[in-house]
Motif scaffolding. Structure first.
Motif, PDB file in Angstrom:
ATOM      1  N   ALA A   1       0.860  -1.181   0.063  1.00  0.00           N
ATOM      2  CA  ALA A   1      -0.130  -0.084   0.232  1.00  0.00           C
ATOM      3  C   ALA A   1       0.824   1.124  -0.044  1.00  0.00           C
ATOM      4  CB  ALA A   1      -0.945   0.151   1.163  1.00  0.00           C
ATOM      5  N   ARG A   2       1.895   1.266   0.482  1.00  0.00           N
ATOM      6  CA  ARG A   2       3.003   2.605   0.727  1.00  0.00           C
ATOM      7  C   ARG A   2       3.722   2.431  -0.334  1.00  0.00           C
ATOM      8  NH1 ARG A   2       3.769   0.201   6.204  1.00  0.00           N
ATOM      9  NH2 ARG A   2       5.772  -0.631   5.387  1.00  0.00           N
ATOM     10  N   GLU A   3       4.142   1.400  -1.001  1.00  0.00           N
ATOM     11  CA  GLU A   3       4.901   1.209  -2.114  1.00  0.00           C
ATOM     12  C   GLU A   3       4.644   0.309  -3.365  1.00  0.00           C
ATOM     13  OE1 GLU A   3       9.273   1.634  -1.224  1.00  0.00           O
ATOM     14  OE2 GLU A   3       8.568   0.924   0.590  1.00  0.00           O
ATOM     15  N   PRO A   4       3.550   0.679  -3.867  1.00  0.00           N
ATOM     16  CA  PRO A   4       2.730  -0.341  -5.068  1.00  0.00           C
ATOM     17  C   PRO A   4       3.970  -1.197  -5.905  1.00  0.00           C
ATOM     18  CG  PRO A   4       1.658   1.593  -4.644  1.00  0.00           C
ATOM     19  CD  PRO A   4       3.031   2.033  -4.239  1.00  0.00           C
ATOM     20  N   ARG A   5       4.786  -0.401  -6.240  1.00  0.00           N
ATOM     21  CA  ARG A   5       6.102  -1.163  -7.024  1.00  0.00           C
ATOM     22  C   ARG A   5       6.714  -2.275  -6.469  1.00  0.00           C
ATOM     23  NH1 ARG A   5      11.175  -0.384  -5.536  1.00  0.00           N
ATOM     24  NH2 ARG A   5      11.602   1.002  -3.510  1.00  0.00           N
ATOM     25  N   LEU A   6       6.189  -2.609  -5.194  1.00  0.00           N
ATOM     26  CA  LEU A   6       6.657  -3.845  -4.406  1.00  0.00           C
ATOM     27  C   LEU A   6       5.669  -4.923  -4.651  1.00  0.00           C
ATOM     28  CD1 LEU A   6       8.831  -2.032  -1.372  1.00  0.00           C
ATOM     29  CD2 LEU A   6       9.500  -3.176  -3.633  1.00  0.00           C
ATOM     30  N   ALA A   7       4.623  -4.917  -5.224  1.00  0.00           N
ATOM     31  CA  ALA A   7       3.699  -5.992  -5.369  1.00  0.00           C
ATOM     32  C   ALA A   7       4.345  -7.312  -5.788  1.00  0.00           C
ATOM     33  CB  ALA A   7       2.615  -5.778  -6.226  1.00  0.00           C
ATOM     34  N   GLY A   8       5.155  -7.110  -7.006  1.00  0.00           N
ATOM     35  CA  GLY A   8       5.872  -8.447  -7.144  1.00  0.00           C
ATOM     36  C   GLY A   8       6.771  -8.962  -6.310  1.00  0.00           C
ATOM     37  N   ALA A   9       7.462  -7.886  -5.589  1.00  0.00           N
ATOM     38  CA  ALA A   9       8.463  -8.695  -4.541  1.00  0.00           C
ATOM     39  C   ALA A   9       7.442  -9.209  -3.309  1.00  0.00           C
ATOM     40  CB  ALA A   9       9.212  -7.471  -4.245  1.00  0.00           C
ATOM     41  N   ALA A  10       6.376  -8.736  -3.065  1.00  0.00           N
ATOM     42  CA  ALA A  10       5.790  -9.290  -1.978  1.00  0.00           C
ATOM     43  C   ALA A  10       5.112 -10.595  -2.293  1.00  0.00           C
ATOM     44  CB  ALA A  10       4.577  -8.401  -1.795  1.00  0.00           C
ATOM     45  N   ALA A  11       4.885 -10.809  -3.793  1.00  0.00           N
ATOM     46  CA  ALA A  11       4.521 -12.133  -4.064  1.00  0.00           C
ATOM     47  C   ALA A  11       5.772 -13.227  -4.327  1.00  0.00           C
ATOM     48  CB  ALA A  11       3.974 -12.259  -5.578  1.00  0.00           C
ATOM     49  N   VAL A  12       6.938 -12.725  -4.306  1.00  0.00           N
ATOM     50  CA  VAL A  12       7.895 -13.596  -4.059  1.00  0.00           C
ATOM     51  C   VAL A  12       8.265 -14.069  -2.601  1.00  0.00           C
ATOM     52  CG1 VAL A  12      10.346 -13.583  -4.357  1.00  0.00           C
ATOM     53  CG2 VAL A  12       9.083 -12.935  -6.243  1.00  0.00           C
ATOM     54  N   PHE A  13       8.057 -12.891  -1.810  1.00  0.00           N
ATOM     55  CA  PHE A  13       8.306 -13.180  -0.322  1.00  0.00           C
ATOM     56  C   PHE A  13       7.043 -14.191   0.201  1.00  0.00           C
ATOM     57  CE2 PHE A  13       7.609 -12.045   4.217  1.00  0.00           C
ATOM     58  CZ  PHE A  13       8.877 -11.975   4.516  1.00  0.00           C
ATOM     59  N   ALA A  14       5.807 -13.972  -0.315  1.00  0.00           N
ATOM     60  CA  ALA A  14       4.834 -14.744   0.359  1.00  0.00           C
ATOM     61  C   ALA A  14       5.352 -16.231  -0.117  1.00  0.00           C
ATOM     62  CB  ALA A  14       3.642 -14.317  -0.150  1.00  0.00           C
ATOM     63  N   ALA A  15       5.569 -16.461  -1.424  1.00  0.00           N
ATOM     64  CA  ALA A  15       5.722 -17.760  -2.218  1.00  0.00           C
ATOM     65  C   ALA A  15       6.889 -18.421  -1.241  1.00  0.00           C
ATOM     66  CB  ALA A  15       6.065 -17.764  -3.484  1.00  0.00           C
ATOM     67  N   MET A  16       8.063 -17.601  -0.922  1.00  0.00           N
ATOM     68  CA  MET A  16       9.284 -18.303  -0.241  1.00  0.00           C
ATOM     69  C   MET A  16       8.696 -18.624   1.089  1.00  0.00           C
ATOM     70  SD  MET A  16      11.914 -18.529  -2.121  1.00  0.00           S
ATOM     71  CE  MET A  16      13.112 -18.866  -0.661  1.00  0.00           C
ATOM     72  N   ALA A  17       7.970 -17.766   1.817  1.00  0.00           N
ATOM     73  CA  ALA A  17       7.594 -18.089   3.161  1.00  0.00           C
ATOM     74  C   ALA A  17       6.865 -19.433   3.338  1.00  0.00           C
ATOM     75  CB  ALA A  17       6.844 -16.884   3.810  1.00  0.00           C
ATOM     76  N   VAL A  18       5.835 -19.643   2.135  1.00  0.00           N
ATOM     77  CA  VAL A  18       4.787 -20.745   2.287  1.00  0.00           C
ATOM     78  C   VAL A  18       5.835 -21.821   1.982  1.00  0.00           C
ATOM     79  CG1 VAL A  18       3.011 -21.963   0.953  1.00  0.00           C
ATOM     80  CG2 VAL A  18       2.823 -19.395   1.639  1.00  0.00           C
TER      81      VAL A  18
END
Length: 276
Positions: free
Chosen positions: A233-250
């Motif tokens: 929400a603060r940095e929309p450009r990081l949406a793809g990075a957030a997806a990578v982070f979530a996938a690694m966490a799972v």
């Protein structure tokens, strides 16, 4: 005198890099540096001996045992515990010692992190773009490779039971007003060079956090979907990075399940790529 304890298991490739920076501007006898070569099958001890340090050796490949051995041999305070695979300057050691000098000051301190990410693959850079923005990561003493403590702070962490996530356990031992991040100096952290090695680190982190949750009253904060949403929400450009982070966490949670189920909190999944 400031004491520096460095547990080192098969760190011949990097221990010289750390000692070069740590002692570069130090006056003779300014620092009491103890390198504990534990369970090494390489020449870690031989690489360290030419420096102005004391080298202890033990056949036991255990970081917690090495920390205890180094602690018993160390002579002064403040006392720093430093991972062998980071880089730390003379000035950083002095700044951490100064931060702990006041009688009514903090009990523990750590430097800011400086991650070497320029030559890492995009998924690794994406993961750390999110990780470094997490509030508990920004404020905690853990995953910095360096923790400095006063005499009273040392008593606090010596009372802790051995744990795989020793730096997280040490961070949690101090209330927010008892610890400080010295942002004027930094420790250079070398992240994994491959996604596979990043996953190994995350599996180890997942396992060690679970160990703390099962053996202590508090294991800190878990990253949740709300944290990722707030960052994007603060940095929309990081949406793809957030997806990578979530996938690694799972994926890490699934891979760690077997070790957690069997109570294996001793197998250390080591990232070798960052030491090359």
């Amino acid at each position: 005198m400031v004491s520096v304890v460095i547990p080192a298991h098969n760190e011949a490739k990097v221990i010289g890099r750390l000692l070069d920076g740590l002692l570069a501007e130090a006056a003779p006898g300014e620092f009491d540096v103890v390198v504990v070569a534990n369970g090494c099958t390489d020449d870690t001890a031989e690489v360290a001996r030419p420096y102005d340090v004391r080298v202890l050796t033990t056949p036991v490949p255990s970081k917690s045992a090495a920390l205890r051995m180094g602690d018993e041999a160390a002579r002064g305070y403040p006392r720093l515990y430093v991972d062998a695979d980071v880089e730390l300057s003379t000035a950083a050691v002095r700044a951490l010692a100064t931060a702990l000098a006041a009688p009514d000051g903090p009990l523990a301190a750590a430097p800011e992190r400086a991650l070497t990410l320029d030559d890492r693959p995009w998924p690794v850079r994406a993961y750390y773009a999110i990780w470094t923005r997490l509030p508990h990561v920004r404020s905690g003493l853990f995953a910095r490779g360096v923790i400095a403590v006063t005499d009273a702070g040392n008593e606090r962490i010596r009372a802790l039971p051995p744990a795989m996530a020793d730096d997280l356990a040490a961070s949690l031992a101090f209330a927010p007003d008892e610890r400080v991040i010295v942002t004027a100096v930094h420790a250079v952290i070398h992240p994994p060079r491959t996604l596979a090695d990043l996953l190994r680190r995350r599996i180890r982190a997942q396992t060690s956090v679970t160990e703390l949750e099962r053996t202590t009253t508090s294991a800190g904060e878990r990253t949740g979907l709300r944290d990722l949403v707030a960052i994007v929400a603060r940095e929309p450009r990081l949406a793809g990075a957030a997806a990578v982070f979530a996938a690694m966490a799972v994926l890490a949670r699934r891979r760690a399940a077997r070790a957690i189920r069997t109570g294996d909190y001793t197998t250390w999944l080591r990232d070798e790529s960052s030491r090359n």
